[in-house]
Design a protein around this motif. Structure first.
Motif, PDB file in Angstrom:
ATOM      1  N   LEU A 117       0.958  -1.060  -0.196  1.00 45.43           N
ATOM      2  CA  LEU A 117       0.035   0.163  -0.316  1.00 45.43           C
ATOM      3  C   LEU A 117       0.866   1.294  -0.143  1.00 45.43           C
ATOM      4  O   LEU A 117       0.518   2.363  -0.720  1.00 45.43           O
ATOM      5  CB  LEU A 117      -0.977   0.324   1.376  1.00 45.43           C
ATOM      6  CG  LEU A 117      -2.267  -1.123   1.212  1.00 45.43           C
ATOM      7  CD1 LEU A 117      -3.159  -1.022   2.750  1.00 45.43           C
ATOM      8  CD2 LEU A 117      -3.040  -0.485   0.446  1.00 45.43           C
ATOM      9  N   GLU A 118       2.103   1.406   0.744  1.00 42.82           N
ATOM     10  CA  GLU A 118       3.006   2.421   1.195  1.00 42.82           C
ATOM     11  C   GLU A 118       3.545   2.673  -0.490  1.00 42.82           C
ATOM     12  O   GLU A 118       3.998   3.384  -0.662  1.00 42.82           O
ATOM     13  CB  GLU A 118       4.148   2.329   2.235  1.00 42.82           C
ATOM     14  CG  GLU A 118       3.128   2.513   3.268  1.00 42.82           C
ATOM     15  CD  GLU A 118       3.052   4.022   3.384  1.00 42.82           C
ATOM     16  OE1 GLU A 118       3.446   4.508   3.072  1.00 42.82           O
ATOM     17  OE2 GLU A 118       2.580   4.432   4.306  1.00 42.82           O
ATOM     18  N   LEU A 119       3.981   1.374  -1.396  1.00 37.65           N
ATOM     19  CA  LEU A 119       4.439   1.365  -2.341  1.00 37.65           C
ATOM     20  C   LEU A 119       3.272   1.981  -3.948  1.00 37.65           C
ATOM     21  O   LEU A 119       4.257   2.895  -4.418  1.00 37.65           O
ATOM     22  CB  LEU A 119       4.608   0.174  -2.734  1.00 37.65           C
ATOM     23  CG  LEU A 119       5.666  -0.168  -4.784  1.00 37.65           C
ATOM     24  CD1 LEU A 119       7.119   0.690  -4.636  1.00 37.65           C
ATOM     25  CD2 LEU A 119       5.805  -1.797  -4.599  1.00 37.65           C
ATOM     26  N   LEU A 120       2.101   1.858  -3.230  1.00 37.56           N
ATOM     27  CA  LEU A 120       1.071   2.716  -3.843  1.00 37.56           C
ATOM     28  C   LEU A 120       0.709   3.726  -3.846  1.00 37.56           C
ATOM     29  O   LEU A 120       0.246   4.314  -5.023  1.00 37.56           O
ATOM     30  CB  LEU A 120       0.276   1.220  -4.023  1.00 37.56           C
ATOM     31  CG  LEU A 120       0.163   0.006  -4.710  1.00 37.56           C
ATOM     32  CD1 LEU A 120      -1.002  -0.837  -4.625  1.00 37.56           C
ATOM     33  CD2 LEU A 120       0.611  -0.430  -6.417  1.00 37.56           C
ATOM     34  N   ARG A 121       0.942   3.947  -2.797  1.00 30.34           N
ATOM     35  CA  ARG A 121       0.198   5.720  -2.466  1.00 30.34           C
ATOM     36  C   ARG A 121       0.717   6.432  -3.308  1.00 30.34           C
ATOM     37  O   ARG A 121       0.255   7.558  -3.366  1.00 30.34           O
ATOM     38  CB  ARG A 121       0.932   5.731  -0.637  1.00 30.34           C
ATOM     39  CG  ARG A 121      -0.694   6.583  -0.433  1.00 30.34           C
ATOM     40  CD  ARG A 121      -0.233   7.013   1.110  1.00 30.34           C
ATOM     41  NE  ARG A 121       0.915   6.958   1.887  1.00 30.34           N
ATOM     42  CZ  ARG A 121       1.984   8.210   2.005  1.00 30.34           C
ATOM     43  NH1 ARG A 121       1.498   8.853   1.540  1.00 30.34           N
ATOM     44  NH2 ARG A 121       2.977   7.631   2.649  1.00 30.34           N
ATOM     45  N   PRO A 122       2.388   6.760  -3.655  1.00 33.50           N
ATOM     46  CA  PRO A 122       2.990   8.062  -4.054  1.00 33.50           C
ATOM     47  C   PRO A 122       2.922   7.903  -5.227  1.00 33.50           C
ATOM     48  O   PRO A 122       2.621   9.016  -6.226  1.00 33.50           O
ATOM     49  CB  PRO A 122       4.080   7.873  -4.130  1.00 33.50           C
ATOM     50  CG  PRO A 122       4.408   6.736  -2.671  1.00 33.50           C
ATOM     51  CD  PRO A 122       3.056   5.890  -2.868  1.00 33.50           C
ATOM     52  N   LEU A 130      -9.061   6.381  -1.922  1.00 33.57           N
ATOM     53  CA  LEU A 130      -8.964   5.493  -0.563  1.00 33.57           C
ATOM     54  C   LEU A 130      -8.186   5.709   0.205  1.00 33.57           C
ATOM     55  O   LEU A 130      -8.324   5.131   1.259  1.00 33.57           O
ATOM     56  CB  LEU A 130      -8.394   4.082  -1.547  1.00 33.57           C
ATOM     57  CG  LEU A 130      -7.760   3.017  -1.112  1.00 33.57           C
ATOM     58  CD1 LEU A 130      -8.835   2.305   0.092  1.00 33.57           C
ATOM     59  CD2 LEU A 130      -7.058   1.747  -2.159  1.00 33.57           C
ATOM     60  N   PHE A 131      -6.878   6.276  -0.568  1.00 36.58           N
ATOM     61  CA  PHE A 131      -4.906   6.575   0.685  1.00 36.58           C
ATOM     62  C   PHE A 131      -6.013   7.812   1.572  1.00 36.58           C
ATOM     63  O   PHE A 131      -5.483   7.032   2.546  1.00 36.58           O
ATOM     64  CB  PHE A 131      -4.121   6.660   0.412  1.00 36.58           C
ATOM     65  CG  PHE A 131      -3.533   5.716  -0.643  1.00 36.58           C
ATOM     66  CD1 PHE A 131      -2.850   4.701  -0.293  1.00 36.58           C
ATOM     67  CD2 PHE A 131      -3.773   5.373  -2.312  1.00 36.58           C
ATOM     68  CE1 PHE A 131      -2.654   3.393  -1.081  1.00 36.58           C
ATOM     69  CE2 PHE A 131      -3.409   4.528  -2.884  1.00 36.58           C
ATOM     70  CZ  PHE A 131      -2.463   3.771  -2.753  1.00 36.58           C
TER      71      PHE A 131
END
Length: 269
Positions: free
Chosen positions: A111-116, A146-147
């Motif tokens: 999720l942290e990889l996709l967030r930016p 979502l984020f």
């Protein structure tokens, strides 16, 4: 010596409304003078910016046409479809990650990889992934909302006083009861903050998607107005986006205030 005391008295509703309307009027006045006088400051120019009068005329023409309702209906349907799915997924995952160290270790790295990744970067892949442009635009809206919802839910859960959880556990409360009666009420203000922010980002992402792959919608209307050089219609589209985003975020905030009567922001004078 005269003593001065701080007062926490809030201004009346009429005073607040007057201040808010005054700030909007000041912005419109500045816009009027800058666009009418064609001010050119070098780094920014108002030579091609339409005047408020031209924008009002464009609004009147749009209201008289048959295009307004299809544009509004398409954008609203896409926004709320993606937003509702993001709200369910974000709150559920946030509660799970906030309460479980194992879930955090498994779920947070991807999720942290996709967030930016910005919404614009998802558009080509979304077009390839989904069979219709409609589904791809809803997915972009879902991704944008979502984020903020997810992260605010996680922070809200982690901010719950652990002594309350320990006290409930010592009194024999089940994990489900602790989640329902302690964790969720404690995290609710933060969750609604995320829901309000997510609504704004969902509009931003939807408009971006509509500019590229839409045929109806406010974003498509704004972009097509630029292509055919109807500059006043561009501002009309921007104002519609701003009003819809502000109104929907205000609605989420009001629902949050209604569901969390124990929570009030302090310190505003």
């Amino acid at each position: 010596m005269a003593s001065f005391k701080k007062t926490n008295a809030r201004p009346s509703r009429f005073t607040t409304a007057g201040m808010q309307l005054g700030s909007v009027a000041a912005c419109v006045l500045l816009w009027h003078f800058a666009s009418t006088l064609r001010i050119d400051l070098g780094v920014i120019t108002f030579s091609n910016v339409p005047t408020p009068q031209a924008v009002i005329s464009a609004i009147w023409q749009l209201l008289q046409s048959n295009a307004l309702l299809p544009h509004l209906g398409s954008s609203l349907a896409r926004v709320f479809s993606g937003y509702l799915m993001a709200a369910v997924a974000g709150v559920t995952l946030g509660l799970l990650i906030g309460r479980s160290r194992k879930a955090e270790n498994w779920l947070m790295p991807p999720l942290e990889l996709l967030r930016p990744i910005p919404a614009v970067a998802w558009i080509p892949l979304a077009i390839l992934m989904f069979p219709s442009s409609e589904a791809s635009m809803i997915f972009i809206t879902f991704t944008g909302a979502l984020f903020p919802i997810l992260l605010n839910t996680i922070h809200g859960v982690e901010a719950v006083d652990p002594r309350l959880i320990a006290s409930s556990r010592s009194l024999g409360a089940s994990p489900r009861a602790i989640l329902r009666e302690v964790v969720l009420p404690g995290a609710l203000p933060s969750i609604f903050t995320g829901l309000s922010i997510g609504m704004g980002t969902s509009w931003f992402c939807l408009v971006t998607a509509e500019m590229i792959s839409g045929q109806w919608g406010i974003g498509y209307y704004t972009w097509s107005s630029y292509v055919i050089q109807n500059y006043a219609d561009i501002v009309v589209g921007m104002l519609l986006i701003g009003l819809l985003g502000m109104g929907s975020s205000w609605l989420i905030k009001r629902i949050g205030d209604w569901l969390t009567p124990w929570y009030r922001l302090q310190g505003k004078s």
